[in-house]
Motif scaffolding. Structure first.
Motif, PDB file in Angstrom:
ATOM      1  N   ASN A  28      37.076   8.326   2.140  1.00  0.00           N
ATOM      2  CA  ASN A  28      37.831   7.587   1.137  1.00  0.00           C
ATOM      3  C   ASN A  28      37.952   8.416  -0.139  1.00  0.00           C
ATOM      4  OD1 ASN A  28      37.848   5.386   2.947  1.00  0.00           O
ATOM      5  ND2 ASN A  28      35.857   4.714   2.201  1.00  0.00           N
ATOM      6  N   HIS A  29      39.174   8.800  -0.484  1.00  0.00           N
ATOM      7  CA  HIS A  29      39.385   9.580  -1.698  1.00  0.00           C
ATOM      8  C   HIS A  29      39.233   8.702  -2.934  1.00  0.00           C
ATOM      9  CE1 HIS A  29      41.950  12.802   0.565  1.00  0.00           C
ATOM     10  NE2 HIS A  29      40.662  12.906   0.789  1.00  0.00           N
ATOM     11  N   PRO A  30      38.743   9.262  -4.036  1.00  0.00           N
ATOM     12  CA  PRO A  30      38.662   8.500  -5.287  1.00  0.00           C
ATOM     13  C   PRO A  30      40.050   8.039  -5.730  1.00  0.00           C
ATOM     14  CG  PRO A  30      37.393  10.531  -5.434  1.00  0.00           C
ATOM     15  CD  PRO A  30      38.179  10.621  -4.171  1.00  0.00           C
ATOM     16  N   ALA A  31      40.088   6.940  -6.498  1.00  0.00           N
ATOM     17  CA  ALA A  31      41.372   6.393  -6.951  1.00  0.00           C
ATOM     18  C   ALA A  31      42.162   7.426  -7.749  1.00  0.00           C
ATOM     19  CB  ALA A  31      41.116   5.143  -7.806  1.00  0.00           C
ATOM     20  N   GLU A  32      41.440   8.301  -8.496  1.00  0.00           N
ATOM     21  CA  GLU A  32      42.133   9.303  -9.312  1.00  0.00           C
ATOM     22  C   GLU A  32      42.886  10.313  -8.461  1.00  0.00           C
ATOM     23  OE1 GLU A  32      38.335   8.062 -11.467  1.00  0.00           O
ATOM     24  OE2 GLU A  32      39.001   8.461  -9.416  1.00  0.00           O
ATOM     25  N   ILE A  33      42.483  10.434  -7.194  1.00  0.00           N
ATOM     26  CA  ILE A  33      43.084  11.431  -6.307  1.00  0.00           C
ATOM     27  C   ILE A  33      44.243  10.851  -5.501  1.00  0.00           C
ATOM     28  CG2 ILE A  33      42.599  13.085  -4.439  1.00  0.00           C
ATOM     29  CD1 ILE A  33      41.208  13.622  -7.126  1.00  0.00           C
ATOM     30  N   LEU A  34      44.181   9.559  -5.213  1.00  0.00           N
ATOM     31  CA  LEU A  34      45.143   8.949  -4.303  1.00  0.00           C
ATOM     32  C   LEU A  34      46.582   9.121  -4.775  1.00  0.00           C
ATOM     33  CD1 LEU A  34      43.281   5.652  -3.348  1.00  0.00           C
ATOM     34  CD2 LEU A  34      43.554   7.721  -1.970  1.00  0.00           C
ATOM     35  N   GLY A  35      46.829   8.912  -6.071  1.00  0.00           N
ATOM     36  CA  GLY A  35      48.194   9.051  -6.586  1.00  0.00           C
ATOM     37  C   GLY A  35      48.720  10.451  -6.428  1.00  0.00           C
ATOM     38  N   LYS A  36      47.875  11.441  -6.719  1.00  0.00           N
ATOM     39  CA  LYS A  36      48.302  12.842  -6.613  1.00  0.00           C
ATOM     40  C   LYS A  36      48.520  13.246  -5.161  1.00  0.00           C
ATOM     41  CE  LYS A  36      46.132  14.445 -10.903  1.00  0.00           C
ATOM     42  NZ  LYS A  36      45.908  13.109 -11.450  1.00  0.00           N
ATOM     43  N   SER A  37      47.636  12.799  -4.266  1.00  0.00           N
ATOM     44  CA  SER A  37      47.790  13.165  -2.855  1.00  0.00           C
ATOM     45  C   SER A  37      49.035  12.515  -2.259  1.00  0.00           C
ATOM     46  CB  SER A  37      46.542  12.759  -2.055  1.00  0.00           C
ATOM     47  OG  SER A  37      46.333  11.365  -2.119  1.00  0.00           O
ATOM     48  N   GLU A  38      49.340  11.280  -2.676  1.00  0.00           N
ATOM     49  CA  GLU A  38      50.537  10.608  -2.175  1.00  0.00           C
ATOM     50  C   GLU A  38      51.792  11.286  -2.703  1.00  0.00           C
ATOM     51  OE1 GLU A  38      52.585   8.149   0.228  1.00  0.00           O
ATOM     52  OE2 GLU A  38      50.403   8.433   0.115  1.00  0.00           O
ATOM     53  N   LYS A  39      51.753  11.742  -3.943  1.00  0.00           N
ATOM     54  CA  LYS A  39      52.904  12.451  -4.513  1.00  0.00           C
ATOM     55  C   LYS A  39      53.154  13.748  -3.742  1.00  0.00           C
ATOM     56  CE  LYS A  39      53.375  12.328  -8.909  1.00  0.00           C
ATOM     57  NZ  LYS A  39      53.213  12.530 -10.376  1.00  0.00           N
ATOM     58  N   PHE A  40      52.068  14.460  -3.405  1.00  0.00           N
ATOM     59  CA  PHE A  40      52.243  15.692  -2.623  1.00  0.00           C
ATOM     60  C   PHE A  40      52.733  15.381  -1.220  1.00  0.00           C
ATOM     61  CE2 PHE A  40      50.763  18.984   0.283  1.00  0.00           C
ATOM     62  CZ  PHE A  40      51.302  20.117  -0.315  1.00  0.00           C
ATOM     63  N   ARG A  41      52.235  14.284  -0.628  1.00  0.00           N
ATOM     64  CA  ARG A  41      52.671  13.905   0.713  1.00  0.00           C
ATOM     65  C   ARG A  41      54.182  13.633   0.734  1.00  0.00           C
ATOM     66  NH1 ARG A  41      49.804  11.756   4.932  1.00  0.00           N
ATOM     67  NH2 ARG A  41      48.018  11.371   3.570  1.00  0.00           N
ATOM     68  N   ASN A  42      54.661  12.931  -0.277  1.00  0.00           N
ATOM     69  CA  ASN A  42      56.099  12.638  -0.358  1.00  0.00           C
ATOM     70  C   ASN A  42      56.911  13.914  -0.536  1.00  0.00           C
ATOM     71  OD1 ASN A  42      55.611   9.896  -0.098  1.00  0.00           O
ATOM     72  ND2 ASN A  42      55.497   9.555  -2.310  1.00  0.00           N
ATOM     73  N   TYR A  43      56.381  14.830  -1.358  1.00  0.00           N
ATOM     74  CA  TYR A  43      57.070  16.106  -1.556  1.00  0.00           C
ATOM     75  C   TYR A  43      57.110  16.895  -0.253  1.00  0.00           C
ATOM     76  CZ  TYR A  43      57.332  21.099  -2.566  1.00  0.00           C
ATOM     77  OH  TYR A  43      57.639  22.433  -2.526  1.00  0.00           O
ATOM     78  N   TYR A  44      55.983  16.921   0.460  1.00  0.00           N
ATOM     79  CA  TYR A  44      55.899  17.685   1.709  1.00  0.00           C
ATOM     80  C   TYR A  44      56.859  17.135   2.748  1.00  0.00           C
ATOM     81  CZ  TYR A  44      53.788  20.106   5.693  1.00  0.00           C
ATOM     82  OH  TYR A  44      53.593  20.879   6.797  1.00  0.00           O
ATOM     83  N   ARG A  45      56.900  15.812   2.861  1.00  0.00           N
ATOM     84  CA  ARG A  45      57.805  15.193   3.829  1.00  0.00           C
ATOM     85  C   ARG A  45      59.261  15.438   3.468  1.00  0.00           C
ATOM     86  NH1 ARG A  45      54.826   9.289   4.596  1.00  0.00           N
ATOM     87  NH2 ARG A  45      53.212   9.984   6.082  1.00  0.00           N
ATOM     88  N   GLY A  46      59.538  15.543   2.176  1.00  0.00           N
ATOM     89  CA  GLY A  46      60.911  15.763   1.745  1.00  0.00           C
ATOM     90  C   GLY A  46      61.393  17.181   1.969  1.00  0.00           C
ATOM     91  N   THR A  47      60.473  18.136   2.062  1.00  0.00           N
ATOM     92  CA  THR A  47      60.862  19.539   2.234  1.00  0.00           C
ATOM     93  C   THR A  47      60.594  20.063   3.641  1.00  0.00           C
ATOM     94  OG1 THR A  47      58.691  20.215   1.374  1.00  0.00           O
ATOM     95  CG2 THR A  47      60.519  20.087  -0.199  1.00  0.00           C
ATOM     96  N   ASN A  48      59.887  19.271   4.472  1.00  0.00           N
ATOM     97  CA  ASN A  48      59.580  19.693   5.844  1.00  0.00           C
ATOM     98  C   ASN A  48      59.877  18.547   6.804  1.00  0.00           C
ATOM     99  OD1 ASN A  48      57.897  22.414   5.478  1.00  0.00           O
ATOM    100  ND2 ASN A  48      57.208  20.962   3.921  1.00  0.00           N
ATOM    101  N   THR A  49      60.685  18.830   7.804  1.00  0.00           N
ATOM    102  CA  THR A  49      61.006  17.805   8.790  1.00  0.00           C
ATOM    103  C   THR A  49      60.275  18.096  10.096  1.00  0.00           C
ATOM    104  OG1 THR A  49      62.956  19.079   9.503  1.00  0.00           O
ATOM    105  CG2 THR A  49      63.281  17.382   7.799  1.00  0.00           C
ATOM    106  N   GLY A  50      59.864  17.051  10.784  1.00  0.00           N
ATOM    107  CA  GLY A  50      59.195  17.208  12.070  1.00  0.00           C
ATOM    108  C   GLY A  50      57.771  17.721  11.966  1.00  0.00           C
ATOM    109  N   ARG A  51      57.172  17.634  10.775  1.00  0.00           N
ATOM    110  CA  ARG A  51      55.790  18.084  10.604  1.00  0.00           C
ATOM    111  C   ARG A  51      54.921  16.932  10.140  1.00  0.00           C
ATOM    112  NH1 ARG A  51      55.951  24.033   7.635  1.00  0.00           N
ATOM    113  NH2 ARG A  51      57.250  25.092   9.178  1.00  0.00           N
ATOM    114  N   ARG A  52      53.637  17.014  10.450  1.00  0.00           N
ATOM    115  CA  ARG A  52      52.692  15.979  10.063  1.00  0.00           C
ATOM    116  C   ARG A  52      51.661  16.561   9.121  1.00  0.00           C
ATOM    117  NH1 ARG A  52      49.002  13.333  14.615  1.00  0.00           N
ATOM    118  NH2 ARG A  52      48.190  15.457  14.546  1.00  0.00           N
TER     119      ARG A  52
END
Length: 260
Positions: A28-52
């Motif tokens: 379980n990531h700390p609350a301070e990390i969750l927002g940043k990790s989700e922002k990076f996840r959205n960026y990654y999904r937006g620039t890479n297709t077919g990857r997990r």
């Protein structure tokens, strides 16, 4: 970002060397990390297709800015797991081992046994940013941990390493060996099937030699284990004994499926 004890994470840049093939580990990531990790996840999904994208929380390091007693500040270089534990003390004066385990979701094998996170934070002399009660080198479910506001170091940047794990008992050694053997079975069987498929018919000694040669760069396969996997493949009709010579094994072409 400054909270109760002034601990705020700063992440070094990602590199390809930080992403080897490893089993996925979760905590379980700390609350301070969750927002940043989700922002990076959205960026990654937006620039890479077919990857997990999966977070390898057992790996990587974090630079953690911490403020101790009398306003003394240090930058702690810790593992991701250690960061998850330390961030809990922004909102708590003391925590039991069970509370840390429940809040972080870190497996007990990593939290206190094979790579003891809590032990490295509380029992490593000169780097004990936490205090443990009762004082001892071993970690128990009944232990209590407190933020060590008296921590001092002549260095501004302090690297908190992972202490050497305790020696396994014989039952633990046996369990480890069994897990390793189970993990190797599919690899040995896949090698046997691939070799016999290419050669159609082979005798037992040649199979053992070819499998050993193919897998020796990864691990030295035991000939007894190879023989057991051959028997298992025969029982599941991946291989069959030659009718004219039972020492010869024949690949059964009709069994076109993946060994797993």
């Amino acid at each position: 970002m400054v909270q109760r004890y002034g601990m705020a994470p700063h992440f070094p840049g990602l590199t390809t060397g930080s992403c080897p093939a490893q089993p996925i580990t979760a905590c379980n990531h700390p609350a301070e990390i969750l927002g940043k990790s989700e922002k990076f996840r959205n960026y990654y999904r937006g620039t890479n297709t077919g990857r997990r994208l999966s977070w390898q929380t057992k790996m990587g390091t974090v630079d953690l800015k911490a403020t101790f007693g009398k306003g003394q500040k240090h930058e702690l270089n810790v593992s991701t797991y250690q960061m998850c534990v330390l961030m809990l003390f922004n909102n708590a004066g003391q925590l039991s081992y069970k509370e840390i385990e429940q809040a972080t979701g870190i497996p007990a094998s990593d939290l206190k046994r094979s790579e003891p996170v809590t032990q490295s934070l509380a029992c490593d002399k000169g780097k004990n940013v936490l205090r443990k009660e009762p004082i001892s080198k071993d970690i128990a479910d009944t232990d209590t941990f407190l933020f060590n506001d008296k921590f001092t170091s002549k260095f501004f940047k302090v690297k908190i390493g992972t202490v050497v794990a305790q020696r396994e008992t014989e039952p633990e050694n046996q369990e480890t060996r069994q897990r390793v053997e189970e993990d190797r079975k599919p690899l040995i069987e896949a090698a046997i099937v691939g070799i016999t498929k290419a050669r159609s018919v082979m005798n037992h000694n040649n199979i053992v030699a070819e499998v050993t040669k193919q897998l020796q760069s990864r691990f030295p396969p035991n000939p007894v284990v190879i023989e057991k996997r051959v028997v298992s493949l025969i029982e599941r009709e991946f291989l069959g004994r030659d009718k004219g010579d039972r020492k010869l094994y024949r690949y059964l072409a009709q069994k076109e499926c993946i060994v797993s």
